[in-house]
Structures are given as structure tokens and as C-alpha cells.
Scaffold this active site. Structure first.
Site, PDB file in Angstrom:
ATOM      1  N   TYR A  40      38.913  46.356  22.634  1.00  0.00           N
ATOM      2  CA  TYR A  40      38.636  47.757  22.326  1.00  0.00           C
ATOM      3  C   TYR A  40      38.485  48.002  20.823  1.00  0.00           C
ATOM      4  CZ  TYR A  40      39.986  48.592  27.152  1.00  0.00           C
ATOM      5  OH  TYR A  40      40.070  48.554  28.514  1.00  0.00           O
ATOM      6  N   ASP A  86      45.343  48.410  30.027  1.00  0.00           N
ATOM      7  CA  ASP A  86      44.517  49.468  30.599  1.00  0.00           C
ATOM      8  C   ASP A  86      44.477  49.308  32.127  1.00  0.00           C
ATOM      9  OD1 ASP A  86      42.715  51.501  30.891  1.00  0.00           O
ATOM     10  OD2 ASP A  86      41.048  50.513  29.887  1.00  0.00           O
ATOM     11  N   LYS A 139      47.069  35.855  28.827  1.00  0.00           N
ATOM     12  CA  LYS A 139      46.237  34.828  29.456  1.00  0.00           C
ATOM     13  C   LYS A 139      46.140  33.671  28.458  1.00  0.00           C
ATOM     14  CE  LYS A 139      43.431  33.583  32.825  1.00  0.00           C
ATOM     15  NZ  LYS A 139      43.853  33.374  34.235  1.00  0.00           N
ATOM     16  N   ASP A 152      46.845  37.370  35.829  1.00  0.00           N
ATOM     17  CA  ASP A 152      46.426  37.361  37.244  1.00  0.00           C
ATOM     18  C   ASP A 152      47.635  37.270  38.172  1.00  0.00           C
ATOM     19  OD1 ASP A 152      46.382  35.039  35.729  1.00  0.00           O
ATOM     20  OD2 ASP A 152      45.065  33.939  37.068  1.00  0.00           O
TER      21      ASP A 152
END
Ligand code: NAD
Length: 350
Positions: free
Chosen positions: A125, A231, A174, A207
Site C-alpha cells: 500500500y 487488511d 509469509k 495461509d
């Protein structure tokens, strides 16, 4: 104790209705707040010719505190999101979204009580995007993760956990794939965690987190993560408790961002509290809007200014009023108007 002065943005659509209800409930809860009413959004554009007037920014710069109802953002053209502009202007780097199941709010889950702390300024972002070929057939978006940005939001998450008696912080990432950027966030988290031996710390791949959140949401307490994952996961968490309609949020900055000027001496951080839902134009002016999201955001504001007793009274009223269909609003299958629900919240305050 003196009253805390708060910049109050009534917002658009159902904003003025839910703001009036929330102000009334705050007074009944014994909150010591003084209001500076300021304009933003479509209403401000109509009245002042701009969606984010300088007087509004000046007020927040002075008070360091804002309670904000939803603002209309035109899709496509028109002005850019005032919500995003406010976050950027005051460098509100931590987005805090609690998710707790409440009796009377339909949900597939029970016993959810977690908080997501999302980094609000970096990652994908940061707005660094471009086409990489002249034909514009390929584009690149760059995720920026800095040690500075990571550390301040992770420290905020640990401080939040300590202040609210929470036992664990889970850092979501991640880093198995994005070894440098996400690795930096994870390394910073491990380093910060050593300063908080009283709070348990673990980390989880994003995940796996998504799956575990829907299998065993009670496993989580405070989650801290980067902008994009935050988000997505914060809306997932809102879904666990019955949707965005009743969810509160805080956007927290620090003194430097709040000052908006080099050399300012005021050390108070800046914080803006808001409901997560939008302006609900379809029901605006009908007196049936549900003010719960804004009321619970106001309770977070009270915690922030050390008025925990008033926050607890407000939450107890909301919890009790939600529990009965007689006093719930229509969006939750109840029969009450905004005013009737607010009356019930006030009657039920412990
Ligand atoms: P919305 O949240 O306004 O409405 C979605 C649905 O939920 C509608 O049916 C609405 O009636 C209902 N709803 C929402 N809040 C409710 C409440 N408190 N009580 C009862 N029912 C409620 O989403 P949208 O229609 O996508 O957006 C409308 C406008 O709001 C747009 O201009 C959008 O940009 C803006 N918006 C602002 C914010 C914000 O200021 N934080 C957030 C989201 C959307």
C-alpha cells in the site's frame, strides 16, 4: 480528572444519526469528553468546497483525538478517500480491529475474542506501482517493509496486549517465501518479543492463519501483521463475529506524525476511532441505523484516554441491548429504532 477534547466528525449518510446516539450513550456512561465538531466527507464538500477542510486537520492536530463516523467516497473519479488522507496526514500507523462474538449478533462462531493490529502505512500500500513495458501489458507493485515501520507497530501490539491483559501476540507473515521483506518483519518481531517476557509470542504463516482462524479462532489473542495481510484478515475476523456492521476500529499514530510539523514539542500520540461500516445511504435519515460499531469505537477511545470505567459501562449497555430482539436494530433482526436501541443501551449500563 479533566475532560479529554475530541474532534468529532459526524460523517455522511447515517453518520449524523449514529453520532448523536453515540454521544448520548457516552454522556450516560459518565465519559468526560469535550467535543470539537468538525466537518469531513461529502457534507464538507457541499458546505466548504473541500472534503477535508484545513480547520478539520487543525482541530485533530490540536486535540490528537478523533471520533469519526463513516464518510462517503465517490468511486472512480471525484476526490480521493478522506479516510486514507486522514491516516496518511497523521501517520496513523497501527490499525486496531478487535473481534469479539456478542450474544444477539448472528454468527457461525462462539467464543471469538481477538484483536488484529495491522500495519497501516507500508507494504504493497506504499503506492509504488508502474508498468514495466511501454505497451502497458505488465505492471509491478512494490511492497516496502522497513525495520522502523515494523518495530513501531509490533511494539504497539505488545503494549496493547499488556495494557488490555492479553496473554499472547501472534505475528503473521509469509517469510518462507518473501524471505527479505517478510523476514525483516519476523526478525524485528522476535527481537521486540524479547523485551516483553510477560507476553507469549509465536508466529504463523498467513495461509495457515486463514485456515486456523476459521477452525479454531479461540486459539488467537492479539495478531500483528503487515498491511495487506492485515487488511484481509481483519475483514475475515469481522466475518467470524457476524459482519462489519458492529465492528469497531482505531487508527493510532505517534507524536511525530500527529505534530505534522518539524520541531513540535507536543508528545501526545494521535488516534482516530471509527466504525468499520460505510455510510449506508439506503437507510440514511430513516432513524433505523445501528450505532453499535461507532459506540464500540468510542469505548476504545475511552480506554485510550484512561477512562476505562466509562468504557466498561458503555460496553455493558451495548452487550445487554444487543441480547434482545426487542432492543436490537433491524439489521440484526431486531425491532428497535436507533433511538430505542440507544435508550436500551443507556438503561442497561452497569
Ligand atoms: P455500507 O457499509 O455503507 O453498506 C452496506 C450495507 O450494510 C447496506 O445495506 C447498509 O444499509 C448496511 N449497513 C451498514 N452500516 C449499517 C448500520 N450501522 N446499521 C444498519 N445497516 C448498516 O457499504 P457501501 O454501501 O459499500 O458504502 C457506502 C458508502 O460508504 C460509500 O461511499 C463508501 O465509500 C463509504 N464507506 C465509508 C467507510 C468509512 O468511512 N470508514 C467505510 C466503508 C464504506
Amino acid at each position: 480528572m479533566t475532560a479529554a477534547t475530541v474532534s468529532l466528525i459526524e460523517g455522511d449518510g447515517i453518520g449524523p444519526e449514529i453520532t448523536a446516539a453515540t454521544v448520548r450513550a457516552l454522556e450516560a456512561a459518565g465519559a468526560r469528553l469535550a467535543w470539537e465538531r468538525v466537518d469531513a466527507g461529502a457534507g464538507a464538500l457541499a458546505r466548504h468546497g473541500e472534503p477535508l477542510p484545513a480547520a478539520t486537520l487543525e482541530s485533530i492536530k490540536r486535540t490528537r483525538l478523533a471520533l469519526k463516523a463513516p464518510l462517503a467516497t465517490p468511486s472512480g473519479g471525484g476526490y480521493r478517500s478522506v479516510n486514507v488522507a486522514l491516516r496518511q496526514h497523521f501517520d496513523l500507523y497501527a490499525n486496531v480491529r478487535p473481534a469479539r462474538t456478542m450474544a444477539g449478533v448472528p454468527s457461525r462462531f462462539t467464543g471469538v475474542d481477538l484483536v488484529i493490529v495491522r500495519e497501516n502505512t507500508e507494504d504493497l500500500y506504499a503506492g509504488i506501482e508502474h508498468y514495466i513495458d511501454p505497451r502497458r501489458t505488465a505492471a509491478e507493485s512494490i511492497a516496502i517493509i522497513t525495520r522502523f515501520g515494523s518495530e513501531r507497530v509490533i511494539v504497539y501490539a505488545f503494549e496493547y496486549a499488556r495494557r488490555h491483559g492479553r496473554r499472547k501476540v501472534t505475528l503473521v507473515h509469509k517469510a518462507n517465501i518473501l524471505k527479505l521483506s517478510n523476514g525483516l518483519f519476523l526478525d524485528t518481531g522476535r527481537e521486540v518479543a524479547r523485551r516483553y517476557p510477560d507476553i507469549e509470542f509465536d508466529d504463523m504463516i498467513v495461509d495457515a492463519t486463514a485456515m486456523k482462524l476459521v477452525i479454531a479462532p479461540e486459539r488467537f489473542d492479539v495478531i500483528v501483521t503487515m498491511n495487506l495481510f492485515g487488511d484481509i484478515l481483519s475483514d475475515l475476523a469481522a466475518g467470524l463475529i457476524g459482519g462489519l456492521g458492529v465492528a469497531p476500529a482505531a487508527n493510532i499514530g505517534d507524536a511525530a506524525g500527529a505534530a505534522g510539523a518539524v520541531g513540535a514539542v507536543d508528545e501526545r500520540p494521535c488516534a482516530m476511532f471509527e466504525a468499520v461500516h460505510g455510510t449506508a445511504p439506503d437507510i440514511a435519515g430513516k432513524g433505523i441505523a445501528n450505532p453499535t460499531g461507532l459506540m464500540l469505537s468510542a469505548a476504545m477511545l475511552l480506554d485510550h484516554v484512561d477512562q476505562g470505567a466509562a468504557a466498561a459501562r458503555l460496553r455493558s449497555g451495548v452487550t445487554a441491548a444487543l441480547a434482545s430482539a426487542e432492543t436490537r436494530t433491524g439489521d440484526l433482526g431486531g425491532r428497535a429504532s436507533t433511538a430505542q436501541y440507544t435508550d436500551a443501551v443507556i438503561r442497561a449500563m452497569a
